[in-house]
Write a protein that holds these residues in place. Structure first.
Motif, mmCIF file in Angstrom:
data_model
loop_
_atom_site.group_PDB
_atom_site.id
_atom_site.type_symbol
_atom_site.label_atom_id
_atom_site.label_comp_id
_atom_site.label_asym_id
_atom_site.label_seq_id
_atom_site.Cartn_x
_atom_site.Cartn_y
_atom_site.Cartn_z
ATOM 1 N N ALA A 1 0.836 -1.203 0.000
ATOM 2 C CA ALA A 1 0.000 0.000 0.000
ATOM 3 C C ALA A 1 0.868 1.248 0.000
ATOM 4 O O ALA A 1 0.593 2.220 -0.700
ATOM 5 C CB ALA A 1 -0.931 -0.001 1.209
ATOM 6 N N LYS A 2 1.932 1.187 0.764
ATOM 7 C CA LYS A 2 2.848 2.326 0.848
ATOM 8 C C LYS A 2 3.544 2.565 -0.503
ATOM 9 O O LYS A 2 3.585 3.687 -1.002
ATOM 10 C CB LYS A 2 3.879 2.030 1.960
ATOM 11 C CG LYS A 2 5.111 2.893 1.950
ATOM 12 C CD LYS A 2 4.978 4.044 2.923
ATOM 13 C CE LYS A 2 6.210 4.933 2.831
ATOM 14 N NZ LYS A 2 5.992 6.249 3.359
ATOM 15 N N ILE A 3 4.058 1.492 -1.087
ATOM 16 C CA ILE A 3 4.788 1.612 -2.359
ATOM 17 C C ILE A 3 3.875 2.161 -3.457
ATOM 18 O O ILE A 3 4.175 3.169 -4.094
ATOM 19 C CB ILE A 3 5.349 0.237 -2.811
ATOM 20 C CG1 ILE A 3 6.419 -0.245 -1.827
ATOM 21 C CG2 ILE A 3 5.915 0.306 -4.231
ATOM 22 C CD1 ILE A 3 6.877 -1.680 -2.053
ATOM 23 N N PHE A 4 2.733 1.487 -3.635
ATOM 24 C CA PHE A 4 1.899 1.850 -4.787
ATOM 25 C C PHE A 4 1.043 3.086 -4.519
ATOM 26 O O PHE A 4 0.674 3.802 -5.451
ATOM 27 C CB PHE A 4 1.092 0.634 -5.255
ATOM 28 C CG PHE A 4 2.014 -0.457 -5.751
ATOM 29 C CD1 PHE A 4 2.691 -0.297 -6.948
ATOM 30 C CD2 PHE A 4 2.265 -1.600 -4.985
ATOM 31 C CE1 PHE A 4 3.589 -1.261 -7.395
ATOM 32 C CE2 PHE A 4 3.149 -2.568 -5.421
ATOM 33 C CZ PHE A 4 3.817 -2.396 -6.639
ATOM 34 N N GLY A 5 0.788 3.340 -3.244
ATOM 35 C CA GLY A 5 0.101 4.581 -2.893
ATOM 36 C C GLY A 5 0.962 5.783 -3.256
ATOM 37 O O GLY A 5 0.481 6.768 -3.826
ATOM 38 N N THR A 6 2.252 5.676 -2.969
ATOM 39 C CA THR A 6 3.172 6.781 -3.271
ATOM 40 C C THR A 6 3.275 7.009 -4.779
ATOM 41 O O THR A 6 3.299 8.140 -5.245
ATOM 42 C CB THR A 6 4.581 6.466 -2.713
ATOM 43 O OG1 THR A 6 4.436 5.900 -1.409
ATOM 44 C CG2 THR A 6 5.424 7.715 -2.633
ATOM 45 N N ILE A 7 3.308 5.909 -5.531
ATOM 46 C CA ILE A 7 3.396 6.040 -6.994
ATOM 47 C C ILE A 7 2.095 6.639 -7.547
ATOM 48 O O ILE A 7 2.127 7.507 -8.417
ATOM 49 C CB ILE A 7 3.671 4.668 -7.640
ATOM 50 C CG1 ILE A 7 5.029 4.138 -7.156
ATOM 51 C CG2 ILE A 7 3.683 4.784 -9.157
ATOM 52 C CD1 ILE A 7 5.371 2.768 -7.672
#
Ligand code: ASP
Ligand code: MG
Length: 403
Positions: free
Chosen positions: A276-282
């Motif tokens: 969630a953190k990785i793809f939320g940031t992208i």
């Protein structure tokens, strides 16, 4: 009939070609139709403008980039309107702002929020041919925006939807949608009809005939779209709703896309919230992630790979450096020389064994598959870029698509 005709960059690539487009428009007019013309910039012009900015800096301000690249279409609408007027066909050029194409403010890939179209309607009432600049709009803040590369297609479809046009004809340098890229597969076949959904998959998978947002928009508003050649007469390919005949065919086309980059984050702690953190940031950076793969974890560490468009690779890597540190992952790896080959067809819904056939076809050619993704009507494999042609030809043959 009210027809929207869109002409792409190669169709307006020189004064000679602009004259040719004007003659085609005039002919349609003589047949008694009302026409709105939408044009792209002259071929190569958008790239030229982008590279000028890149001579200054690798990350130019996006608001200014939009102003810069939108100038290409201003040139062609003016030149085409001048040509039509000189031929005795009253015409008026309109920018995105003048047409009332209002977008959000995500520069370089803005989304259309509404199309006013008042001045276009007024021109049509007066018997004047409106010539509309593709690719551009205006944000609520009154800044010029652009709709993403190839965005003139979207402009045409959006104008057609707003005006409730009978047809949106997209004139380009190919005479329709093919079962594969004819430059790669010599006996590829032109499709008479293709469903919106198939076209959407093909467009987003790299068959660059139509911009995918344009197809999405056409499907949403039921705009009838035809893809036709500017240079040779023909029936082209019609985009329509799906029907039973289409389902009898298992695979309608094979596409390839060399425009993705694979990014792998190595040694990611395997715990809730990391993806969630990785793809939320992208996502917050408005970068569209295509495929995602997470490996089986070993000793609570896993690897996550995903693909992003080439154009977004610098931005993505920059963002991921920060994220990698924050989540305590080990390394970031970028692999550029990949390609995605895909098979598409609404018939996949009702046929089995399609994926197995695709994998065994690739295996028979000794091609390794790095990533796989599927939807109801498509299967995609990421492979080494150097095998792209081989893979496309083998799949085209295996699914009996040749003419
Ligand atoms: N000129 C723009 C581009 O090259 C828009 C278009 O041609 O559709 O992306
Ligand atoms: Mg185009």
């Amino acid at each position: 009939m009210l027809i929207v005709q869109k002409y792409g960059g190669t169709s307006v690539g020189s004064i000679e070609r602009i004259k040719n487009v004007a003659r085609k428009v005039a002919k349609t007019r003589d047949q008694g139709h009302d026409i709105v013309v939408v044009v792209s910039a002259m071929s190569g012009e958008t790239d030229r403008l982008i590279s000028l900015a890149h001579e200054i800096t690798t990350s130019p301000a996006e608001r200014e980039m939009d102003l810069l690249v939108s100038s290409g279409e201003r040139v062609t609408i003016a030149l085409l309107a001048i040509t039509l007027n000189s031929l005795g066909y009253p015409a008026k050029a309109f920018t995105g702002r003048q047409v009332g194409i209002v977008t959000d403010s995500i520069h370089t890939k803005a989304r259309i929020e509404r199309v006013g179209g008042e001045r276009v309607r007024e021109a049509l009432r007066q018997g004047i041919i409106p010539v509309v600049a593709g690719f551009q709009g205006i944000s609520e803040e009154s800044d010029v925006t652009t709709l993403g590369r190839g965005g003139s297609d979207l402009s045409a479809v959006a104008v057609a939807a707003a005006l409730k046009a009978d047809m949106c004809d997209i004139y380009t340098d190919v005479d329709g949608v093919y079962t594969a890229d004819p430059n790669v597969v010599v006996n590829a076949r032109r499709l008479d009809r293709v469903s919106y959904e198939e076209m959407l998959e093909m467009a987003s998978l790299g068959a660059k005939v139509l911009q995918n947002r344009a197809v999405e928009y056409a499907a949403k508003y039921g705009v009838k779209v035809r893809v036709l050649s500017t240079f040779v007469e023909g029936e082209g390919t019609l985009l329509t709703e799906e029907d039973e005949d289409m389902e009898k065919v298992v695979v309608s086309g094979v596409t390839h896309d060399r425009n993705q980059v694979k990014i792998t984050i190595i040694g990611v702690p395997d715990r809730p919230g990391i993806a969630a953190k990785i793809f939320g940031t992208i996502a917050d950076a408005s970068i569209v992630v295509d495929m995602i793969i997470q490996n089986v974890s070993q000793e609570s560490l896993t690897d996550i790979s995903f693909t992003v468009p080439h154009a977004d690779v610098n931005k993505t890597v920059e963002i991921m450096r920060g994220v990698t540190k924050d989540i305590g992952a080990k390394e970031l790896e970028v692999k550029e020389d990949i390609a995605k080959v895909s098979i598409v067809g609404v018939g996949m819904r009702s046929h089995s064994g399609v994926a197995a056939k695709m994998f065994s076809t690739l295996a028979a050619e000794g091609i390794n598959i790095m990533m796989i993704s599927t939807s109801e009507i498509k299967i995609s494999c990421v492979i080494d870029a150097k095998y792209t042609e081989l893979a496309v030809r083998a799949l085209h043959r295996a699914f009996e698509l040749e003419s």
